[in-house]
Design a protein around this motif. Sequence first.
Motif, PDB file in Angstrom:
ATOM      1  N   ASN A 117      -2.061  69.852  -8.373  1.00  0.00           N
ATOM      2  CA  ASN A 117      -2.507  69.413  -7.056  1.00  0.00           C
ATOM      3  C   ASN A 117      -3.549  68.305  -7.107  1.00  0.00           C
ATOM      4  N   SER A 118      -4.382  68.295  -8.154  1.00  0.00           N
ATOM      5  CA  SER A 118      -5.418  67.265  -8.242  1.00  0.00           C
ATOM      6  C   SER A 118      -5.871  67.135  -9.684  1.00  0.00           C
ATOM      7  N   LEU A 175      -3.511  72.021  -0.030  1.00  0.00           N
ATOM      8  CA  LEU A 175      -3.010  71.840  -1.400  1.00  0.00           C
ATOM      9  C   LEU A 175      -1.527  72.202  -1.499  1.00  0.00           C
ATOM     10  N   ALA A 184      -5.999  62.762  -6.114  1.00  0.00           N
ATOM     11  CA  ALA A 184      -5.165  63.781  -5.480  1.00  0.00           C
ATOM     12  C   ALA A 184      -4.269  63.112  -4.450  1.00  0.00           C
ATOM     13  N   ASN A 221      -2.693  65.926   0.887  1.00  0.00           N
ATOM     14  CA  ASN A 221      -3.497  67.142   0.838  1.00  0.00           C
ATOM     15  C   ASN A 221      -4.689  67.091   1.782  1.00  0.00           C
ATOM     16  N   TYR A 269     -11.901  61.504  -9.049  1.00  0.00           N
ATOM     17  CA  TYR A 269     -10.993  62.581  -8.636  1.00  0.00           C
ATOM     18  C   TYR A 269      -9.776  61.944  -7.973  1.00  0.00           C
ATOM     19  N   THR A 282      -7.142  69.230 -14.819  1.00  0.00           N
ATOM     20  CA  THR A 282      -6.172  69.389 -13.730  1.00  0.00           C
ATOM     21  C   THR A 282      -6.442  70.680 -12.978  1.00  0.00           C
TER      22      THR A 282
END
Length: 849
Positions: A669-670, A536, A527, A531, A525, A559
Motif C-alpha cells: 500500500n505504501s 488503503l 503511496a 488512498n 513516503y 513497505t
Amino acid sequence: MRSPLLLLFRWHVARHARRHWFLAALNVLAVGLGVAVFVAIRVANGSASRAFDAGVDIVAGKAQLEVRGTLDDSIFPAIQHADGVRAATPLIEQLATLPDYPGEYLRILGIDIFTNEPFRTFEIGGEGPTFDIERWLATPRGIAVSDEFAKEHGLKAGDTLRLMIDSRVEKFPILYLIPMQDAVAGASGVPIAAMDIGWAQEAFGMRGRLSSIQVLLDDPAQIDDVRQRLAKIAPPDAGVQGPRQRSLQIEKMLGAFQLNLTAMSLVSLLVGTFLIYNTIFAAAARRRVEVGILRSLGVTRNEVRALFLGEALVFGALGIVLGIAGGAALAEGLTGSVGRTVSSLYVLISIGRPAWNTLPVASATALGMASVMAGAWIPADEAARADPVAALNHGARIEAWRGGHIAWWSLLGVALLGVAWICCEAALRGAGAWLSFAASFFVLIGFAFFAPGAAAVLGRVVAMARPTMLRLAAENLGRTIHRSGITVAALACAVAMMIGVSVMIYSFRRSVESWIGRGIVADLYIAPAANEVIGLHSFVPPNLVPALEADPAVLAVDTYREIAARTESGDTVEIGAVRGADRRNLRFVGGGEREKMREFFSGGDMVIVTESYAHRNGTQAGDMVNIRTPSGVASFRVAGVYFDYTSDRGLIMIDRPVFDRWWRDAGVNSTAVYLKPGADAAATGARLRAQWGGHGLLVYTNGALRRRILAVFDQTFAVTGVLRVIAILVAIVGIFLALTALVIEREREIGVVRALGGSRGQVRGMLLSEAALLGAVASALGMAAGACLAMVLTWVANKAFFGWTIELQWPWAMLAATPAWIIAAAMLAALGPAWQAGRVQIAEALREE
C-alpha cells in the motif's frame, strides 16, 4: 367567549413582547441556536449511519448470509448447492478513484447477471438504452453507473469514464444507467456502478478470485445451521455472517464518535437553560409592579406562574421552529465535515445530502421545551410567590434577599464532584464508557453550584476597594446573588467547556506530534494518490520497490500493507505488515522498546498491537492472538503494546516475512524511503515525483507528510470549534439579560445615587465594573471547572471510548488570555444595560419616597 387568563396573557405578555421586541428576539434566537446545533449534529450523525447502511444494502442486496474473505471462485458451486441454500451469487467489490474528478470515487460491483436477480435491489437500464444481456456480456469493461452520479457529472450512456485502478488509469464505457430512486432507502448520493463479474475480475486483477458470495436461505429460521455448514466449505480466513451483522460492527465503532458530538451539542442547550432563567427573571423584574397589581386584584399565584411559563413556552416554541430551520442549514455544512471525518477514521462513506426524519425534530422539540421549562420554572415560581405589597415597592426584593443557602449550594457542588469521581472510576473499570460523559456533566453542574459563593466572596473582597463606584459595584454583586449567581454559572459552564475541550484537543495534538516524531522517520513516503480518497485499498506498481532499491540516492526501502482479517472467534481486525529494519522508534506501554522490537523482528510468529486494540480486547504483552489466515488459524505471541493514534479500531502489526508465510498477498500500500547521507530529500522527491507521478503516485517528504497528518487531525476536531463558540455567545447574551434585569430592579437605588450627585458616567461605570466582576468570577470558576473537565476528557473519556493514553498538557498562552477576553466580552455585553442605567430619571425612580 374568551378565557380571562388568555386575555390576561395577551395583555401581559404580548404587549410586553411588542414593546421590548429586541429582547424577545434575542431570547428566541438563543433558544434557536441551541436547538439548531442539536438538530444539525443529530442529522449529520444519522446521515453518516444511513449512508453506510445504504452502501451495505446495495452491495449485499437481499442476502441473508454472506461469505467474505480470500475466496477462490472454485468454491462457488459448493456454496450454491449446500443444504439450506436457496440461491447464491458471486460478487466482486472494488473502489476506484476518478482522475477527471479529483477527490471522488466509485464503488464498483462485479455481478453475475444470471444468479444476481434474486439479490439485486436496483435495476440496470433506466433512462437510455434498454438493457441487452448480450451487449452487457460482450463489452469489455462496460459499466452501468447511478443516474444521480451521471447527472451530477454530465454523463450519459455511451460516454467513457476514466478510473484509477491501483496505479493505472483505465477507460470504462458507460453502457447503462441505474435509477437510484428504485434502489434501497437512503441510497441517494452513494457513488455506485455495476459491471459483469468476468470483466471485473479481468479489470481489477482478480482472476479466479471473489470478494464475497451472497446467500439466500430456504428457511431463514435455520440460519445458524446453514452458517456452520458454509463455514466448513469456506477457506479458513473467510467469515460467514449476515450483512447486517457487519453493519452493526461498524455502527458500534461510529457510536463513540457520534456520542461525542451529541454530548457537545447538548452543552448548548444546557447554557440556553441558564439564558431562559435570566430572561424570565428580567421579565419578572420589569413587570414587578404589574404582578403586584394583578395579585392585589385577585389573580392567583398559579395564574401568575402560568403567565410567565406561558411566555417562556411561546419564546421556546418560536426558538424551536427557528432552530429546526437553522439546523437544516447548519446540517448541510456539518454533514460534509462529519462524513469526511468518518471516512478518514472509520469507514469510507459518501453522503449525498442530509438524511432527515422525524426523530431529530421530535427529540429537539422535546429537549428544547424541557430546557425552556427548567430554566423558566424558578423565576416564574418566585414571581408567583411575591408578596403584593413587596412587589409594589421598588428595591424591596433585593433588600430582602440574603443568600442564606450559599453554604448548602457549595456543599451540593462538592457532592456532585464526588459523584463525578465515582463515574470516572466506574468508566475506567469498564462499567460503561458513557459514564465519562456523566462525569463531565457532574463536573459542570458541580462547579455551577459554586457560583453564588464565588460571587459573594469576590463581592466582599472588592468591596474593600477605595474607588466608590467599584465598591458599590462589588456590594451590588454580593446583594444580587439571586441573579448574578445564575449568570456566573452560565458563563462559567461555557468557559469550562471551552477550556476543557481546548486543553483536551491541545494535549491530544501534542501527543500526536510526539507520536509522529517517533514514527515518521523516513525521508520520503510514496503511496497511491487514490488512498487519499478511498483509504488503503490501492497498491503501488510491482516494479516500484525494486526501482527504488536500485536508485543511487536510496539507502533502504520499507513497505507497508494493511488488510482486514478475522480472529479465531470471528472478530474483524486490521493487520499491518511492515518490511524494514527497526527504524520506527515506537514507544511501548511499560517501556522496553529495544527488547520488544528485537523480539518482533526475530522472524518468529510475533506481533505487536496498538494500545486501542489491547484496550478493546484485554490484550497484554505475552498473550497469544489467534488469527484466521488463508493457510489456517495461526497463533501469534504479542511482543508488546505500543502507543498509536492512527485509529481507535486498533491494529495488529506483523513483520512482512512472517506475513508472507501465512497470507498469499504480495500487495504493497505504501513505501518509506531512506536516503543515503548527503542526498537532498526535496530534490530526490521531485525527481521521483516526475518519474512516478504518471502512475498515480504521491511522493511526500517527511515534513509534508507530518503536515498532512496534522491537517487531518485539525479537520477531525473542526466541528467542536463551532460548538464552543456558540456556547460562549449564548452565555454572553445571558450577561446582557441579567444586567438589564438588575438595572430595572435597582432603578430606585440608581435614582438615589443620581440624587446624591452621582453622574451618569459614574452610574454607567458602576454597571460596567459589575460586569467586569461577573466576567472575572466566571472566568476563574470556569477555568477551574475547565481544568477538571480537561482531566476527565483526556484521562477518562479518551481511555474509556478509544483506548488511547494522552498526556495532559496545558496551553498556557491561551489560558492566560482567557480571563482578559472573557472580562472584555462581559463588559461589551453590559454596554446596553449601562447606557440604560445612565438614562434613569431621578424623579421617576424616587416617586415612591
